[in-house]
Design a protein around this motif. Structure first.
Motif, PDB file in Angstrom:
ATOM      1  N   ALA A  92       0.857  -1.193   0.163  1.00 54.31           N
ATOM      2  CA  ALA A  92      -0.098  -0.136  -0.019  1.00 54.31           C
ATOM      3  C   ALA A  92       0.972   1.262  -0.082  1.00 54.31           C
ATOM      4  O   ALA A  92       0.314   2.335  -0.222  1.00 54.31           O
ATOM      5  N   GLY A  94       2.984   1.753  -2.064  1.00 54.35           N
ATOM      6  CA  GLY A  94       2.967   2.130  -3.611  1.00 54.35           C
ATOM      7  C   GLY A  94       4.284   2.001  -4.068  1.00 54.35           C
ATOM      8  O   GLY A  94       4.504   2.631  -5.198  1.00 54.35           O
ATOM      9  N   VAL A  97       4.459   0.489  -7.293  1.00 50.69           N
ATOM     10  CA  VAL A  97       4.014   1.284  -8.453  1.00 50.69           C
ATOM     11  C   VAL A  97       5.196   2.324  -8.848  1.00 50.69           C
ATOM     12  O   VAL A  97       5.421   2.502 -10.316  1.00 50.69           O
ATOM     13  N   LEU A 120      -6.513  -2.601  -2.819  1.00 48.44           N
ATOM     14  CA  LEU A 120      -5.225  -1.904  -3.138  1.00 48.44           C
ATOM     15  C   LEU A 120      -5.587  -0.785  -4.083  1.00 48.44           C
ATOM     16  O   LEU A 120      -5.026   0.387  -3.976  1.00 48.44           O
ATOM     17  N   HIS A 123      -7.301   2.152  -2.160  1.00 47.71           N
ATOM     18  CA  HIS A 123      -6.360   2.649  -1.353  1.00 47.71           C
ATOM     19  C   HIS A 123      -5.606   3.809  -2.326  1.00 47.71           C
ATOM     20  O   HIS A 123      -5.111   4.918  -1.864  1.00 47.71           O
ATOM     21  N   PHE A 124      -5.046   3.312  -3.406  1.00 43.51           N
ATOM     22  CA  PHE A 124      -4.354   3.981  -4.298  1.00 43.51           C
ATOM     23  C   PHE A 124      -4.966   5.260  -4.761  1.00 43.51           C
ATOM     24  O   PHE A 124      -4.722   6.577  -4.919  1.00 43.51           O
ATOM     25  N   CYS A 125      -6.342   4.861  -5.026  1.00 37.69           N
ATOM     26  CA  CYS A 125      -7.154   6.086  -5.506  1.00 37.69           C
ATOM     27  C   CYS A 125      -7.161   7.067  -4.334  1.00 37.69           C
ATOM     28  O   CYS A 125      -7.510   8.308  -4.872  1.00 37.69           O
ATOM     29  N   HIS A 127      -5.104   7.997  -2.466  1.00 40.80           N
ATOM     30  CA  HIS A 127      -4.074   8.719  -2.515  1.00 40.80           C
ATOM     31  C   HIS A 127      -3.464   9.321  -3.778  1.00 40.80           C
ATOM     32  O   HIS A 127      -2.308   9.450  -3.990  1.00 40.80           O
ATOM     33  N   ILE A 129      -3.466   8.292  -6.957  1.00 40.10           N
ATOM     34  CA  ILE A 129      -2.818   7.309  -7.867  1.00 40.10           C
ATOM     35  C   ILE A 129      -3.968   7.009  -9.046  1.00 40.10           C
ATOM     36  O   ILE A 129      -5.004   5.922  -8.510  1.00 40.10           O
ATOM     37  N   CYS A 131      -6.000   4.498 -11.299  1.00 38.39           N
ATOM     38  CA  CYS A 131      -6.172   2.874 -11.380  1.00 38.39           C
ATOM     39  C   CYS A 131      -7.164   2.583 -12.301  1.00 38.39           C
ATOM     40  O   CYS A 131      -8.138   3.178 -12.373  1.00 38.39           O
ATOM     41  N   ASP A 163      -1.747   4.352 -13.812  1.00 32.95           N
ATOM     42  CA  ASP A 163      -0.406   3.963 -13.205  1.00 32.95           C
ATOM     43  C   ASP A 163      -0.599   2.521 -12.871  1.00 32.95           C
ATOM     44  O   ASP A 163       0.423   1.691 -12.690  1.00 32.95           O
TER      45      ASP A 163
END
Length: 251
Positions: A92, A94, A97, A120, A123-125, A127, A129, A131, A163
């Motif tokens: 998480a 990243g 990535v 995941l 979580h990335f969205c 922050h 990122i 997806c 990403d």
């Protein structure tokens, strides 16, 4: 001096909706708490940042096309073998990535592979990122249509804005040779530039059951393995009635 309505409109024209929606309430509270002008401004800035982050998350989640939002808080790692909460937390961050590497969640049906991968993405969205969630079969069908319409390059360029792309359920549906070749072309196109996540019930040696072209399959596997982390997920199926009942009823 502007009226409340005028000021609200001007702030929204400047796209400061967080300030526009909260400046009056914060002003009243600041007056009550005897805040300085700097403290009042700081509160406004915090509201604006929170609003922008929330809107960004909503926008990225919508663009990610996740069919069912799943979070890590819903995962019970005590019933999952093959990955720990500590390992999830590491993913998480990243770092994979940033390093343009891949993830593969392998395991039998119902053990939580898609939930792990989706959590995941969520979580990335959150922050910032970008997806995308898609099933392997769906993306292949979309590429076949794009190729037929002579817009495959444009299709690849659209995918480039993400990403991380999750290819879910690799191995569930056999693919044509042309479809398999396009999928491997996409993997090659993203190799060492962007990250992918794959969930599958097949070991790498079994990918030939789905994709008929052995040469392109072997090349794709090499691309995936070269820079990837592979997790062999085991545990009771989350889809079995007895497991669901056990989860609901702690007795």
């Amino acid at each position: 001096m502007h009226s409340f309505t005028e000021l609200n409109k001007i702030l929204k024209e400047f796209r400061l909706s967080g300030v526009a929606n909260n400046f009056s309430e914060i002003a009243k509270n600041s007056e009550k708490e005897k805040h300085t002008y700097e403290q009042y401004l700081s509160c406004l800035v915090d509201k604006e940042l929170a609003t922008r982050r929330l809107n960004r998350t909503k926008r990225l989640l919508m663009g990610a096309k996740i069919p069912l939002i799943k979070t890590v808080q819903e995962l019970n790692f005590s019933t999952i073998d093959g990955i720990s909460r500590r390992q999830w937390d590491e993913l998480a961050t990243g770092s994979f990535v940033e390093q343009k590497t891949n993830l593969v969640f392998f395991g039998s049906f119902g053990v939580g592979k898609t939930h792990l991968a989706t959590s995941l993405l969520v979580h990335f969205c959150e922050h910032g990122i970008p997806c995308l969630f898609t099933t392997t079969h769906k993306i292949i069908q979309e590429m076949l249509v794009a190729k037929e319409k002579l817009v495959l390059n444009q299709f690849f360029k659209k995918l480039d804005k993400f990403d991380v792309i999750l290819f879910d359920e690799l191995g569930y549906i056999p693919q044509s040779e042309e479809g398999g070749n396009l999928f491997f072309q996409l993997i090659s196109d993203r190799a060492e530039r962007k990250s992918i996540i794959i969930t599958t019930n097949l070991t790498f040696s079994e990918w030939g059951k789905v994709f008929s072209n052995k040469l392109s399959t072997a090349a794709a596997i090499e691309r995936v393995i070269h820079r990837s982390k592979v997790y062999n997920i085991k545990g009771p199926s989350k889809r079995k009635p007895e497991f669901i009942n056990k989860e609901i009823d702690p007795t």
